[in-house]
Design a protein around this motif. Structure first.
Motif, PDB file in Angstrom:
ATOM      1  N   VAL A   1       0.838  -1.200   0.000  1.00  0.00           N
ATOM      2  CA  VAL A   1       0.000   0.000   0.000  1.00  0.00           C
ATOM      3  C   VAL A   1       0.876   1.254   0.000  1.00  0.00           C
ATOM      4  N   MET A   2       1.896   1.277   0.869  1.00  0.00           N
ATOM      5  CA  MET A   2       2.750   2.459   0.995  1.00  0.00           C
ATOM      6  C   MET A   2       3.508   2.750  -0.295  1.00  0.00           C
ATOM      7  N   TRP A   3       3.972   1.714  -0.965  1.00  0.00           N
ATOM      8  CA  TRP A   3       4.724   1.879  -2.205  1.00  0.00           C
ATOM      9  C   TRP A   3       3.890   2.666  -3.213  1.00  0.00           C
ATOM     10  N   THR A   4       2.631   2.276  -3.356  1.00  0.00           N
ATOM     11  CA  THR A   4       1.724   2.949  -4.290  1.00  0.00           C
ATOM     12  C   THR A   4       1.507   4.403  -3.878  1.00  0.00           C
ATOM     13  N   VAL A   5       1.264   4.638  -2.600  1.00  0.00           N
ATOM     14  CA  VAL A   5       1.029   6.000  -2.110  1.00  0.00           C
ATOM     15  C   VAL A   5       2.288   6.852  -2.268  1.00  0.00           C
ATOM     16  N   ASP A   6       3.473   6.273  -1.994  1.00  0.00           N
ATOM     17  CA  ASP A   6       4.736   6.991  -2.202  1.00  0.00           C
ATOM     18  C   ASP A   6       4.812   7.507  -3.639  1.00  0.00           C
ATOM     19  N   ASP A   7       4.512   6.618  -4.589  1.00  0.00           N
ATOM     20  CA  ASP A   7       4.555   6.990  -6.013  1.00  0.00           C
ATOM     21  C   ASP A   7       3.563   8.099  -6.326  1.00  0.00           C
ATOM     22  N   GLU A   8       2.353   7.992  -5.780  1.00  0.00           N
ATOM     23  CA  GLU A   8       1.320   9.000  -6.038  1.00  0.00           C
ATOM     24  C   GLU A   8       1.745  10.361  -5.480  1.00  0.00           C
ATOM     25  N   ILE A   9       2.329  10.368  -4.287  1.00  0.00           N
ATOM     26  CA  ILE A   9       2.786  11.621  -3.679  1.00  0.00           C
ATOM     27  C   ILE A   9       3.887  12.251  -4.536  1.00  0.00           C
ATOM     28  N   ARG A  10       4.872  11.434  -4.901  1.00  0.00           N
ATOM     29  CA  ARG A  10       5.979  11.922  -5.754  1.00  0.00           C
ATOM     30  C   ARG A  10       5.453  12.494  -7.069  1.00  0.00           C
ATOM     31  N   ASP A  11       4.555  11.746  -7.714  1.00  0.00           N
ATOM     32  CA  ASP A  11       4.003  12.174  -9.009  1.00  0.00           C
ATOM     33  C   ASP A  11       3.224  13.477  -8.887  1.00  0.00           C
ATOM     34  N   GLU A  12       2.433  13.600  -7.826  1.00  0.00           N
ATOM     35  CA  GLU A  12       1.621  14.807  -7.645  1.00  0.00           C
ATOM     36  C   GLU A  12       2.504  16.031  -7.373  1.00  0.00           C
ATOM     37  N   ILE A  13       3.564  15.863  -6.589  1.00  0.00           N
ATOM     38  CA  ILE A  13       4.478  16.983  -6.340  1.00  0.00           C
ATOM     39  C   ILE A  13       5.106  17.438  -7.653  1.00  0.00           C
ATOM     40  N   SER A  14       5.543  16.489  -8.476  1.00  0.00           N
ATOM     41  CA  SER A  14       6.116  16.830  -9.788  1.00  0.00           C
ATOM     42  C   SER A  14       5.097  17.534 -10.678  1.00  0.00           C
ATOM     43  N   ALA A  15       3.877  17.037 -10.676  1.00  0.00           N
ATOM     44  CA  ALA A  15       2.813  17.642 -11.491  1.00  0.00           C
ATOM     45  C   ALA A  15       2.527  19.068 -11.035  1.00  0.00           C
ATOM     46  N   LEU A  16       2.492  19.287  -9.730  1.00  0.00           N
ATOM     47  CA  LEU A  16       2.240  20.634  -9.200  1.00  0.00           C
ATOM     48  C   LEU A  16       3.355  21.595  -9.603  1.00  0.00           C
ATOM     49  N   LEU A  17       4.586  21.114  -9.623  1.00  0.00           N
ATOM     50  CA  LEU A  17       5.710  21.979 -10.001  1.00  0.00           C
ATOM     51  C   LEU A  17       5.681  22.334 -11.489  1.00  0.00           C
TER      52      LEU A  17
END
Length: 169
Positions: free
Chosen positions: A87-103
């Motif tokens: 579960v955490m692996w997936t959430v880690d990826d989503e958090i990373r991706d969203e931060i990149s998208a926001l930037l």
């Protein structure tokens, strides 16, 4: 459960132990999150300063990579404890991706700020889950040899938010 927490707390206090480093990284991540939230709620948003803080927050990907490479496989393969890491692996990826998208996004509208607040909330929840589920599970199961291996392997990663891995005697 109480045992896991006390073992974790003991190991996390040992200077240079991998759990000590992970906990310090989470404190640094939390500090950046607090700075971001403070900037947003202050009333007068400095978008340049805010973006610098978000760039800084992106360093949590180093913490997530270390966790994903060094802790999850041991927990999963050697101890057959796959729930938290999957579960955490997936959430880690989503958090990373969203931060990149926001930037990348240049529309600093209400929706952008909502997304930013949502992703820092998820990052805070991850800090909580690591401290209360992942790290205690690792502490209760990993052998000293496994921790020594993790200690040596963590040297292959960049520092996360200025947190340097200390020498573990």
């Amino acid at each position: 459960r109480k045992d896991r927490e006390s073992i974790f707390n003991k190991l996390a206090m040992i200077s240079g132990h991998p759990l000590n480093t992970f906990v310090k990284e989470n404190k640094a991540i939390q500090q950046v999150i607090d700075d971001i939230k403070e900037n947003i709620t202050s009333g007068h948003i400095d978008i340049k300063a805010l973006k610098e803080k978000i760039y800084k927050l992106r360093e949590l990907s180093i913490h997530y990579a270390k966790k994903g490479d060094l802790l999850y496989p041991v927990l999963n393969v050697r101890y057959k404890i796959s729930g938290p890491s999957a579960v955490m692996w997936t959430v880690d990826d989503e958090i990373r991706d969203e931060i990149s998208a926001l930037l990348k996004d240049k529309q600093y509208d209400k929706k952008w700020y909502e997304r930013l607040l949502a992703v820092v909330q998820r990052a805070e929840e991850m800090i909580y889950k690591e401290a209360n589920i992942l790290f205690p599970n690792c502490a209760a199961n990993f052998t000293e040899e496994e921790w020594i291996g993790i200690y040596h392997d963590q040297k292959d990663y960049a520092d996360c938010l200025g947190v340097k891995a200390e020498i573990w005697e």
